[in-house]
Design an enzyme around this catalytic site. Structure first.
Site, PDB file in Angstrom:
ATOM      1  CG  ASP A  72      -2.183   0.831   1.042  1.00 23.85           C
ATOM      2  OD1 ASP A  72      -2.265   1.562   0.036  1.00 23.85           O
ATOM      3  OD2 ASP A  72      -3.073   0.764   1.923  1.00 23.85           O
ATOM      4  CG  ASP A  78      -2.169  10.112   2.168  1.00 29.68           C
ATOM      5  OD1 ASP A  78      -2.028  10.327   0.957  1.00 29.68           O
ATOM      6  OD2 ASP A  78      -3.120   9.465   2.635  1.00 29.68           O
ATOM      7  CE  LYS A  85      -2.814   3.173   3.878  1.00 34.59           C
ATOM      8  NZ  LYS A  85      -2.609   3.713   2.514  1.00 34.59           N
ATOM      9  N   GLY A  86      -5.324   7.654   3.816  1.00 31.20           N
ATOM     10  CA  GLY A  86      -6.723   8.008   3.597  1.00 31.20           C
ATOM     11  C   GLY A  86      -6.912   9.203   2.691  1.00 31.20           C
ATOM     12  CD  GLU A 115      -5.869   2.954   1.991  1.00 35.02           C
ATOM     13  OE1 GLU A 115      -5.451   3.161   0.858  1.00 35.02           O
ATOM     14  OE2 GLU A 115      -5.864   3.823   2.875  1.00 35.02           O
TER      15      GLU A 115
HETATM   16  C1  5RP Z   1      -5.701   6.137  -0.075  1.00 40.84           C
HETATM   17  C2  5RP Z   1      -4.376   6.156   0.585  1.00 40.84           C
HETATM   18  C3  5RP Z   1      -3.175   6.132  -0.287  1.00 40.84           C
HETATM   19  O1  5RP Z   1      -2.381   5.045   0.046  1.00 40.84           O
HETATM   20  C4  5RP Z   1      -2.407   7.380  -0.066  1.00 40.84           C
HETATM   21  O2  5RP Z   1      -3.297   8.462  -0.313  1.00 40.84           O
HETATM   22  C5  5RP Z   1      -1.195   7.476  -0.987  1.00 40.84           C
HETATM   23  O3  5RP Z   1      -1.609   7.754  -2.286  1.00 40.84           O
HETATM   24  P1  5RP Z   1      -0.598   8.056  -3.466  1.00 40.84           P
HETATM   25  O4  5RP Z   1       0.154   6.794  -3.725  1.00 40.84           O
HETATM   26  O5  5RP Z   1      -1.511   8.463  -4.604  1.00 40.84           O
HETATM   27  O6  5RP Z   1       0.303   9.186  -3.040  1.00 40.84           O
HETATM   28  O7  5RP Z   1      -4.240   6.162   1.789  1.00 40.84           O
HETATM   29  O8  5RP Z   1      -6.746   6.184   0.851  1.00 40.84           O
END
Ligand code: 5RP
Length: 233
Positions: free
Chosen positions: A85, A88, A98-99, A107
């Site tokens: 995963d 953020d 995250k989120g 998640e």
């Molecule tokens: C989604 C998340 C993503 O893992 C997080 O936003 C990272 O996203 P990105 O890879 O586009 O930077 O938590 O709910």
């Protein structure tokens, strides 16, 4: 030369794909880094029809099944061998927000039930302490304005998430999200537990003690971090 954020995401995706073996049940995260990871899997394995995943969002489920990957529902005796995963924000104690994509609840459920969890975070996501990125909190639709009032007792800034069209954003479980500013003095270690005392709160995007391996980038090199003592930022 420093790598662009997108080039870092590509490096991270290739490294994450090296952990995936045929026959594994994969927990599949959500977000743009995970999207690159999914295409990288295609390059690694050629055909993806023998891969099985448990998704963390309808979006990831859709993208995976379009590539022929088998998408499974969470079941009692079905635990993903590996979760891949994105993140953020990751702090130097390896706590994480995250989120950003709104998938925090699924998640967290998939992470909680996976045997090993690998997160990919490009260098723009690394911070000393959480709080640059607003903390998403998933809230039940019923009475959410009252829950908003309760959240304001803890956070200096609380804002309901909206779509680009201005509608209230709904998660895959039909809930709403409030994005909240973490400020000095908030104790991160107990924050999630405290928030869950508020009846309308389902969960927060605070992922404390979830990282088994963090993949990140330093000076164009992939770094694997398993413990706070390995942290370089
Ligand atoms: C989604 C998340 C993503 O893992 C997080 O936003 C990272 O996203 P990105 O890879 O586009 O930077 O938590 O709910």
């Amino acid at each position: 030369m420093t790598l662009s954020q997108n080039d870092q995401k590509k490096l991270l995706a290739v490294k994450a794909a090296s952990f995936v073996e045929y026959g594994m049940l994969l927990g599949l995260g959500t977000g743009s880094t995970v999207d690159i990871f999914i295409s990288t899997l295609g390059e690694k394995f050629g055909s993806l029809k023998d891969l099985e995943i448990v998704p963390t969002s309808l979006d990831s489920a859709h993208k995976a099944s379009k590539l022929g990957i088998k998408v499974l529902e969470p079941k009692m005796d079905l635990k993903p061998d590996l979760l891949i995963d994105g993140a953020d924000e990751v702090a130097s104690d390896l706590s994480m927000i995250k989120g950003g994509g709104g998938a925090l609840l699924w998640e967290k459920i998939v992470a909680q039930n996976s045997k090993k969890r690998i997160y990919m975070a490009d260098s723009t996501k690394l911070v000393r302490e959480l709080g640059h990125f607003l903390l998403p909190i998933e809230v039940v639709l019923f009475g959410h304005e009252w829950t908003h009032n309760d959240l304001k007792k803890t956070f200096s800034f609380v804002s309901i998430r909206r779509t680009v069209a201005g509608e209230i954003f709904k998660t895959n479980s039909g809930n709403v999200i409030y994005d909240c500013q973490i400020t000095d003095g908030i104790e991160i270690g107990v924050l999630d537990t405290d928030l869950c005392q508020i009846p309308g709160v389902i969960t927060s995007g605070l992922f404390y003690d979830f990282i088994d391996v963090l993949l990140t980038v330093q000076n164009e090199n992939i770094i694997e971090i398993c413990e706070p003592k390995d942290v370089f930022w």
